[in-house]
Scaffold this motif. Structure first.
Motif, PDB file in Angstrom:
ATOM      1  N   ILE A  69      41.634  40.352  38.018  1.00 32.33           N
ATOM      2  CA  ILE A  69      41.505  41.777  37.733  1.00 32.33           C
ATOM      3  C   ILE A  69      40.036  42.176  37.692  1.00 32.33           C
ATOM      4  N   GLY A  70      39.718  43.283  38.340  1.00 35.74           N
ATOM      5  CA  GLY A  70      38.384  43.880  38.260  1.00 35.74           C
ATOM      6  C   GLY A  70      38.466  45.202  37.510  1.00 35.74           C
ATOM      7  N   ALA A  88      31.916  39.909  35.803  1.00 33.91           N
ATOM      8  CA  ALA A  88      30.643  40.182  36.468  1.00 33.91           C
ATOM      9  C   ALA A  88      30.788  41.069  37.694  1.00 33.91           C
ATOM     10  N   GLY A  89      32.036  41.299  38.142  1.00 29.84           N
ATOM     11  CA  GLY A  89      32.210  42.090  39.357  1.00 29.84           C
ATOM     12  C   GLY A  89      31.673  41.349  40.562  1.00 29.84           C
ATOM     13  N   GLY A  90      32.137  40.110  40.771  1.00 31.76           N
ATOM     14  CA  GLY A  90      31.642  39.253  41.845  1.00 31.76           C
ATOM     15  C   GLY A  90      31.972  39.784  43.220  1.00 31.76           C
ATOM     16  N   ALA A  91      31.531  39.024  44.212  1.00 32.40           N
ATOM     17  CA  ALA A  91      31.681  39.448  45.595  1.00 32.40           C
ATOM     18  C   ALA A  91      33.139  39.412  46.049  1.00 32.40           C
ATOM     19  N   ASP A  92      33.921  38.458  45.504  1.00 28.63           N
ATOM     20  CA  ASP A  92      35.319  38.349  45.915  1.00 28.63           C
ATOM     21  C   ASP A  92      36.104  39.561  45.422  1.00 28.63           C
ATOM     22  N   ASP A 152      42.427  41.070  42.847  1.00 27.45           N
ATOM     23  CA  ASP A 152      43.776  41.457  43.274  1.00 27.45           C
ATOM     24  C   ASP A 152      44.155  42.826  42.736  1.00 27.45           C
ATOM     25  N   ILE A 153      43.739  43.108  41.498  1.00 25.66           N
ATOM     26  CA  ILE A 153      44.016  44.404  40.878  1.00 25.66           C
ATOM     27  C   ILE A 153      42.701  45.018  40.426  1.00 25.66           C
ATOM     28  N   LEU A 154      42.502  46.274  40.764  1.00 28.56           N
ATOM     29  CA  LEU A 154      41.342  47.011  40.272  1.00 28.56           C
ATOM     30  C   LEU A 154      41.809  48.013  39.224  1.00 28.56           C
ATOM     31  N   VAL A 155      41.265  47.874  38.007  1.00 27.63           N
ATOM     32  CA  VAL A 155      41.503  48.839  36.941  1.00 27.63           C
ATOM     33  C   VAL A 155      40.366  49.850  37.020  1.00 27.63           C
ATOM     34  N   ARG A 156      40.684  51.048  37.493  1.00 28.99           N
ATOM     35  CA  ARG A 156      39.636  52.053  37.718  1.00 28.99           C
ATOM     36  C   ARG A 156      39.851  53.232  36.774  1.00 28.99           C
ATOM     37  N   GLY A 157      38.841  53.462  35.896  1.00 28.34           N
ATOM     38  CA  GLY A 157      38.966  54.506  34.893  1.00 28.34           C
ATOM     39  C   GLY A 157      37.929  55.596  35.046  1.00 28.34           C
ATOM     40  N   VAL A 158      38.309  56.807  34.678  1.00 29.86           N
ATOM     41  CA  VAL A 158      37.399  57.956  34.657  1.00 29.86           C
ATOM     42  C   VAL A 158      37.466  58.563  33.265  1.00 29.86           C
ATOM     43  N   VAL A 159      36.283  58.669  32.618  1.00 26.39           N
ATOM     44  CA  VAL A 159      36.208  59.138  31.234  1.00 26.39           C
ATOM     45  C   VAL A 159      35.494  60.483  31.192  1.00 26.39           C
TER      46      VAL A 159
END
Length: 347
Positions: free
Chosen positions: A228-229, A258-262, A265-272
């Motif tokens: 998860i990112g 760390a938000g590596g290069a790979d 599988d899942i991106l948790v993307r939030g807007v606050v």
């Protein structure tokens, strides 16, 4: 033969007939054998039987139906705790209680279908006690055939899903498919429990897979395979991102801190967002956060969370700090549960 002999013979025949009628009348007045729980007409190797009684016919029949229903309810209750364990997912020691498999609903639907095969075979009125008895019966062979057909249909669906799971490379879709297999196996186990009750030998049908094996496969994907990112945009994004990562790792998920290069599988993307919502003499901050769960293999949003609230204080800085803390606590309590629920939901 003279007339006296004819009269004597007729008298003997008539006396014999009267005696026979009296015997039959006495027998019909006795309790039928099934009122004591055993029936020669409906032997236990061929029928499940239940005896009920009441002040009227309906009450007696309802009681007889209930007598058979209790046999199935007892069998299901003995399985319930075991089945409920399969609805819980453990990710690195953290237990997530699932809400998508409702054991009570499954057992109710399955058992009600089974009880459709019950009929009232006999009714007897005990005039001495002013009570009516009813005998409910279930033909074992007919009921077994019906249940085996239902189990065979479920097994066919499971076989298709197993093949689909083996061919899926997308980890999230694979987890959703495994969850569907687990649900079908639990459906099947309810019918199989009923089958064991109906079958005189007490045996059921072997499943194509065990719930334990499927659950272990599912937990392995969630624990070891899905990465998860986390991305957060807006005020205090670094603090909120760190809090989300801490919450997810605390729940046992594998998070790329760390938000590596790979690519995860899942991106948790939030807007606050924060908004000044003052009222006289108080400083209020209204907060809002929207989080999308994105399957990185196809950029599909498969889950979304929106939370909001308001915090106040004598000064704006303290009000905003309280809003940040409230946001972090609220989203961390919700995100782990929503993540698992969304993964299970699949398409």
């Amino acid at each position: 033969m003279n007339l006296n002999k004819y009269l004597l013979l007729f008298s003997l025949v008539f006396l014999s007939f009267q005696t026979s009628c009296a015997v039959r009348t006495a027998v019909s007045a006795l309790n039928p054998d099934w009122t004591d729980g055993r029936s020669s007409k409906y032997p236990s190797e061929l029928y499940l039987t239940g005896v009920g009684y009441g002040d009227d016919r309906k009450a007696a029949e309802d009681s007889a139906f209930a007598a058979i229903a209790r046999m199935f309810q007892a069998g299901i209750q003995s399985k319930t705790s075991e089945m409920e364990q399969y609805t819980q997912t453990v990710v690195r020691g953290k237990t997530h209680v699932s809400r998508d498999i409702k054991i009570d609903q499954i057992t109710s639907v399955a058992t009600n279908k089974t009880l459709e095969d019950i009929s009232i075979a006999e009714v007897w009125e005990d005039e001495s006690e002013n009570r009516i008895y009813a005998l409910a019966v279930m033909d074992r062979r007919h009921a077994m055939t019906a249940i085996k057909e239902k189990i065979a249909a479920i097994d066919g669906d499971i076989e298709i899903m197993q093949q689909k799971s083996a061919d899926i490379s997308d980890k999230i879709k694979k987890a959703g498919t495994l969850r569907a297999i687990l649900k079908s196996l639990l459906d099947r186990e309810v019918y199989n429990t009923d089958l064991r009750i109906i079958n005189p030998s007490g045996t059921g049908l072997e499943p194509p897979a065990t719930p334990l094996d499927v659950k272990q496969q599912l937990q392995k994907i969630l624990t070891d395979e899905i990465r998860i990112g986390v991305q957060v945009e807006g005020p205090h994004s670094d603090d909120i991102r760190s809090s989300i990562i801490e919450g997810l790792t605390g729940e046992g998920f594998s998070v790329d801190e760390a938000g590596g290069a790979d690519k995860p599988d899942i991106l948790v993307r939030g807007v606050v967002s924060f908004e000044n919502a003052d009222i006289p003499q108080w400083k209020f901050v209204r907060w809002n956060i929207t989080i999308d769960l994105i399957n990185q293999s196809d950029s599909r949003i498969f889950g979304s969370i929106t939370r909001h609230g308001r915090e106040g204080h004598m000064n704006f800085k303290e009000a905003e700090d309280k809003a940040v803390r409230a946001l972090q606590e609220d989203i961390n309590n919700e995100l782990g549960r929503q993540l698992i629920s969304s993964v299970y939901g699949g398409d």
